[in-house]
Write a protein that holds these residues in place. Structure first.
Motif, mmCIF file in Angstrom:
data_model
loop_
_atom_site.group_PDB
_atom_site.id
_atom_site.type_symbol
_atom_site.label_atom_id
_atom_site.label_comp_id
_atom_site.label_asym_id
_atom_site.label_seq_id
_atom_site.Cartn_x
_atom_site.Cartn_y
_atom_site.Cartn_z
ATOM 1 N N TRP A 178 0.831 -1.224 0.000
ATOM 2 C CA TRP A 178 0.000 0.000 0.000
ATOM 3 C C TRP A 178 0.857 1.262 0.000
ATOM 4 O O TRP A 178 0.458 2.282 -0.562
ATOM 5 C CB TRP A 178 -0.953 -0.019 1.191
ATOM 6 C CG TRP A 178 -1.917 1.123 1.167
ATOM 7 C CD1 TRP A 178 -1.873 2.259 1.914
ATOM 8 C CD2 TRP A 178 -3.066 1.255 0.325
ATOM 9 N NE1 TRP A 178 -2.917 3.094 1.603
ATOM 10 C CE2 TRP A 178 -3.668 2.485 0.624
ATOM 11 C CE3 TRP A 178 -3.643 0.442 -0.645
ATOM 12 C CZ2 TRP A 178 -4.831 2.935 -0.007
ATOM 13 C CZ3 TRP A 178 -4.796 0.886 -1.277
ATOM 14 C CH2 TRP A 178 -5.370 2.117 -0.960
ATOM 15 N N GLU A 214 -5.629 10.452 0.129
ATOM 16 C CA GLU A 214 -7.042 10.663 0.442
ATOM 17 C C GLU A 214 -7.809 11.011 -0.827
ATOM 18 O O GLU A 214 -7.212 11.381 -1.845
ATOM 19 C CB GLU A 214 -7.203 11.791 1.461
ATOM 20 C CG GLU A 214 -6.592 11.466 2.810
ATOM 21 C CD GLU A 214 -6.809 12.572 3.833
ATOM 22 O OE1 GLU A 214 -7.576 13.515 3.543
ATOM 23 O OE2 GLU A 214 -6.200 12.484 4.908
ATOM 24 N N ALA A 257 -11.841 7.267 -4.526
ATOM 25 C CA ALA A 257 -12.250 6.396 -3.421
ATOM 26 C C ALA A 257 -11.018 5.683 -2.866
ATOM 27 O O ALA A 257 -10.132 5.288 -3.623
ATOM 28 C CB ALA A 257 -13.280 5.371 -3.880
ATOM 29 N N VAL A 258 -11.006 5.538 -1.529
ATOM 30 C CA VAL A 258 -9.882 4.877 -0.863
ATOM 31 C C VAL A 258 -10.412 3.960 0.232
ATOM 32 O O VAL A 258 -11.198 4.392 1.074
ATOM 33 C CB VAL A 258 -8.921 5.907 -0.219
ATOM 34 C CG1 VAL A 258 -7.789 5.201 0.513
ATOM 35 C CG2 VAL A 258 -8.370 6.883 -1.235
ATOM 36 N N THR A 259 -9.969 2.717 0.186
ATOM 37 C CA THR A 259 -10.137 1.794 1.303
ATOM 38 C C THR A 259 -8.713 1.387 1.665
ATOM 39 O O THR A 259 -8.109 0.570 0.952
ATOM 40 C CB THR A 259 -10.980 0.559 0.909
ATOM 41 O OG1 THR A 259 -12.234 1.007 0.394
ATOM 42 C CG2 THR A 259 -11.199 -0.358 2.098
ATOM 43 N N ASN A 293 -5.201 0.012 2.429
ATOM 44 C CA ASN A 293 -4.614 -1.331 2.335
ATOM 45 C C ASN A 293 -5.439 -2.309 1.513
ATOM 46 O O ASN A 293 -5.131 -3.498 1.486
ATOM 47 C CB ASN A 293 -4.358 -1.918 3.732
ATOM 48 C CG ASN A 293 -3.385 -1.086 4.519
ATOM 49 O OD1 ASN A 293 -2.353 -0.662 4.013
ATOM 50 N ND2 ASN A 293 -3.717 -0.819 5.767
ATOM 51 N N GLU A 294 -6.491 -1.809 0.822
ATOM 52 C CA GLU A 294 -7.320 -2.709 0.028
ATOM 53 C C GLU A 294 -7.590 -2.210 -1.391
ATOM 54 O O GLU A 294 -7.472 -2.976 -2.336
ATOM 55 C CB GLU A 294 -8.657 -2.967 0.729
ATOM 56 C CG GLU A 294 -8.517 -3.767 1.994
ATOM 57 C CD GLU A 294 -9.841 -4.058 2.669
ATOM 58 O OE1 GLU A 294 -10.900 -3.961 2.000
ATOM 59 O OE2 GLU A 294 -9.822 -4.375 3.867
ATOM 60 N N LYS A 295 -8.000 -0.945 -1.525
ATOM 61 C CA LYS A 295 -8.401 -0.488 -2.859
ATOM 62 C C LYS A 295 -8.262 1.023 -2.990
ATOM 63 O O LYS A 295 -8.624 1.760 -2.080
ATOM 64 C CB LYS A 295 -9.849 -0.896 -3.132
ATOM 65 C CG LYS A 295 -10.337 -0.577 -4.533
ATOM 66 C CD LYS A 295 -11.748 -1.098 -4.742
ATOM 67 C CE LYS A 295 -12.246 -0.800 -6.141
ATOM 68 N NZ LYS A 295 -13.634 -1.256 -6.330
ATOM 69 N N ASN A 311 -8.277 1.253 -10.987
ATOM 70 C CA ASN A 311 -8.320 0.684 -9.639
ATOM 71 C C ASN A 311 -7.026 -0.047 -9.356
ATOM 72 O O ASN A 311 -6.442 -0.666 -10.259
ATOM 73 C CB ASN A 311 -9.456 -0.336 -9.504
ATOM 74 C CG ASN A 311 -10.812 0.302 -9.511
ATOM 75 O OD1 ASN A 311 -11.192 0.961 -8.559
ATOM 76 N ND2 ASN A 311 -11.557 0.104 -10.585
#
Length: 176
Positions: free
Chosen positions: A46, A78, A100-102, A104-106, A124
């Motif tokens: 990440w 962010e 969009a941010v998640t 450590n995932e996406k 993505n």
């Protein structure tokens, strides 16, 4: 001479038939993705995909012009994290903004191409656990114009090359 003209005529007819076929049959929706497994936890990966500055360390599109001009804005990592680039004819000009941010995932972002062709795309980076490592999937989605449909096979080859190079560089960095 007649044989050469016949061959040229056949090639022209085949090119026209392919163009018509591509414009009518190929979908306007374009999706390309490529993945790599990196032998390190997703938190470490990440660090290299979670912001536009981090991405441009290994991004092959940003490295294609050594004199590229990049201007960053927003808060790194962010929604709103973005950059504007302007480069040579190969790199063109455009903007990328995180939408969009998640952590450590996406990470999802919008690409807006200005030159050489106007257009928009969504990208993505998706990180999923894979054994003791992390699978990174890089995707791009956009809508093809009628004329771009003709170039779809060439686009696939170019995207495969560039995504492969970028993911390879990301793997090298993250596994250090």
């Amino acid at each position: 001479m007649k044989t050469i003209l016949k061959i040229l005529g056949i090639l022209i007819v085949l090119a026209i038939l392919y163009a018509v076929f591509a414009m009518l049959i190929f979908s306007k929706d374009y999706h390309f993705e490529k993945s790599v497994v990196i032998n390190t936890p997703k938190e470490k990966v990440w660090q290299y995909v979670g912001s536009t500055k981090a991405m441009n360390v290994w991004n092959p599109f940003a490295k294609a012009d050594k004199n590229i001009m990049i201007t960053y804005s927003g808060t790194s990592g962010e929604v709103g994290d973005s950059y504007h680039w302007k480069g040579n004819d190969e790199v063109g000009e455009g903007e990328q903004s995180v939408t969009a941010v998640t952590p450590n995932e996406k990470l999802t972002s919008k690409l807006h191409f200005i030159k050489p062709f106007e257009g928009d795309a969504t990208t993505n980076f998706i990180l999923t656990p894979e054994g003791n490592g992390t699978k990174v999937t890089w995707t791009i989605d956009n809508e093809l114009t009628t004329m771009m449909k003709i170039m779809k096979p060439m686009m696939d080859r170019q995207m495969d090359k560039m995504f492969g190079q970028g993911l390879g560089d990301l793997k090298t960095l993250a596994e250090k």
